[in-house]
Design an enzyme around this catalytic site. Structure first.
Site, mmCIF file in Angstrom:
data_model
loop_
_atom_site.group_PDB
_atom_site.id
_atom_site.type_symbol
_atom_site.label_atom_id
_atom_site.label_comp_id
_atom_site.label_asym_id
_atom_site.label_seq_id
_atom_site.Cartn_x
_atom_site.Cartn_y
_atom_site.Cartn_z
ATOM 1 N N MET A 154 10.577 24.259 -85.204
ATOM 2 C CA MET A 154 11.037 23.577 -86.422
ATOM 3 C C MET A 154 11.549 24.599 -87.430
ATOM 4 S SD MET A 154 11.458 20.505 -87.322
ATOM 5 C CE MET A 154 10.853 18.989 -88.082
ATOM 6 N N GLY A 155 12.471 25.449 -86.986
ATOM 7 C CA GLY A 155 13.130 26.384 -87.908
ATOM 8 C C GLY A 155 14.322 25.684 -88.554
ATOM 9 N N ARG A 156 15.293 26.492 -88.939
ATOM 10 C CA ARG A 156 16.468 25.932 -89.635
ATOM 11 C C ARG A 156 17.140 24.844 -88.813
ATOM 12 N NH1 ARG A 156 17.120 31.668 -91.080
ATOM 13 N NH2 ARG A 156 17.569 31.868 -88.878
ATOM 14 N N ILE A 157 17.395 25.136 -87.522
ATOM 15 C CA ILE A 157 18.151 24.175 -86.699
ATOM 16 C C ILE A 157 17.281 22.963 -86.375
ATOM 17 C CG2 ILE A 157 19.396 23.840 -84.522
ATOM 18 C CD1 ILE A 157 20.127 26.876 -84.678
ATOM 19 N N ARG A 237 17.930 28.583 -75.852
ATOM 20 C CA ARG A 237 18.254 29.615 -74.867
ATOM 21 C C ARG A 237 17.800 29.108 -73.505
ATOM 22 N NH1 ARG A 237 21.298 31.416 -77.979
ATOM 23 N NH2 ARG A 237 21.420 33.522 -78.831
ATOM 24 N N GLU A 266 23.620 32.702 -67.571
ATOM 25 C CA GLU A 266 24.910 32.247 -68.080
ATOM 26 C C GLU A 266 25.952 33.242 -67.617
ATOM 27 O OE1 GLU A 266 24.881 31.519 -72.278
ATOM 28 O OE2 GLU A 266 23.263 30.059 -72.106
ATOM 29 N N HIS A 285 27.599 26.775 -73.453
ATOM 30 C CA HIS A 285 27.058 27.472 -74.634
ATOM 31 C C HIS A 285 28.054 27.428 -75.797
ATOM 32 C CE1 HIS A 285 24.066 30.873 -75.878
ATOM 33 N NE2 HIS A 285 24.411 30.110 -76.907
ATOM 34 N N ALA A 287 27.461 25.292 -78.716
ATOM 35 C CA ALA A 287 26.902 24.513 -79.833
ATOM 36 C C ALA A 287 27.403 24.985 -81.199
ATOM 37 C CB ALA A 287 25.379 24.532 -79.788
#
Ligand code: GLV
Length: 320
Positions: A154-157, A237, A266, A285, A287
């Site tokens: 539950m960080g910024r994103i 990730r 990746e 990748h 986003a």
């Protein structure tokens, strides 16, 4: 003499121009990553490196770059960088937090809705000429409204995703190292342990950094703990998810669907089962790939780099 800088890929031109105004730049002028051996050769005389998450910045590279004064990465994630090794050598590491938060949350939402409402399958169905009539049973999926969203990290994103979920009338659970002050009030999000989140969520979305602690956090046992109707979204990730276990879970119906912006490795080989399972969406990748956000990331990385070569504090620095 101007500082010598290696820019490891074609990036938005503004980032290149900002650095070139004050430094002698060498640009790896390609859309493909610089080969490792070439990278090691080219950093030999450089004062700074403007890099991407495709470059491994480790002791080997730092040994090959005795003049290096700053590592500036055009990304928020930095699991490709041995930050401790940089810190030991007094090299500041910059990243680009904040600017990509909303863009990444938007894209997470696009993945979530594409999976729930089977957009990709629908497109393939029409393209294959299979659309012969309106079908009362055709391509049905779950509602978002009233469903439970589990946010891992539950960080910024994660918080920007929670804000979107409120508008969709979802119940929000989250897990993190500890409860985050304020998020219960702001988003009505309940802190729970990972086990409970996995067991109760209709959608599980990953927004944690990749660290030794989060590597393969979503393993066979975690997938087993999820609902058979659950949808997994990963825009964090690839390494957070055990891909072999995910293939198995999608094949056997342990979970219903996955939508992945990030994979391990990746790129994911084109013949990888996740690319071909009908209940999995894999995108490359992207986003943070809005025009405005990639432009801001390029300028932030340039600002960090220029501060570093001047010996000034980086506006956004990862290491202490
Ligand atoms: C992209 O994945 C980033 O970390 O910026």
């Amino acid at each position: 003499m101007k500082p010598k800088v290696l820019i490891t890929r074609r990036v938005p031109q503004i980032g290149i121009d900002m650095v070139a105004a004050h430094c002698d730049i060498e640009l790896w002028d390609s859309d493909l990553p610089i080969p490792r051996a070439t990278l090691l050769e080219k950093v030999a005389d450089k004062d700074a490196i403007y890099c991407l998450l495709t470059e491994r910045i480790d002791d080997e590279l730092l040994d090959a770059a005795p003049n290096l004064k700053v590592v500036s990465q055009m990304a928020v994630g930095f699991d490709n960088i041995d930050v401790a090794a940089c810190t030991r050598r007094g090299i500041p590491v910059g990243n680009t937090p904040g600017v990509l938060t909303e863009t990444t949350a938007d894209f997470t939402w696009a993945l979530l809705m594409s999976a729930a409402r089977r957009i990709v399958e629908g497109v393939e169905y029409v393209r294959a000429g299979q659309w012969v009539t309106w079908g009362p049973l055709l391509l049905m999926g779950p509602d978002l409204y009233g469903a439970t969203l589990g946010i891992v990290g539950m960080g910024r994103i994660g918080q920007a995703v929670a804000r979107r979920a409120m508008g969709f009338g979802m119940r929000i659970l989250y897990t993190d190292a500890q409860p985050i002050p304020g998020v219960a009030e702001e988003f009505g999000a309940h802190y729970v342990e990972l086990d409970q989140l996995l067991a109760e969520s209709d959608f599980v979305t990953l927004h944690t950094n990749l660290t030794p602690q989060t590597y393969h956090m979503i393993d066979a046992a975690a997938l087993q703990a999820m609902k058979p109707t659950a949808i997994l979204i990963n825009a964090a990730r690839g390494g957070v998810v055990d891909h072999d276990a995910l293939v198995e879970a999608l094949r056997t119906g342990q979970i219903a669907y996955a939508a992945l912006d990030v994979t391990e490795p990746e790129p994911l080989p084109a013949d990888h089962p996740l690319v071909h399972l009908p209940n999995c969406i894999v995108v490359p990748h992207i986003a943070s790939a809005s025009i405005a956000t990639r432009t801001k990331m390029a300028t932030m990385a340039a600002e960090n780099l220029l501060a570093g070569v001047r010996g000034e504090p980086l506006p956004n620095r990862v290491n202490p």
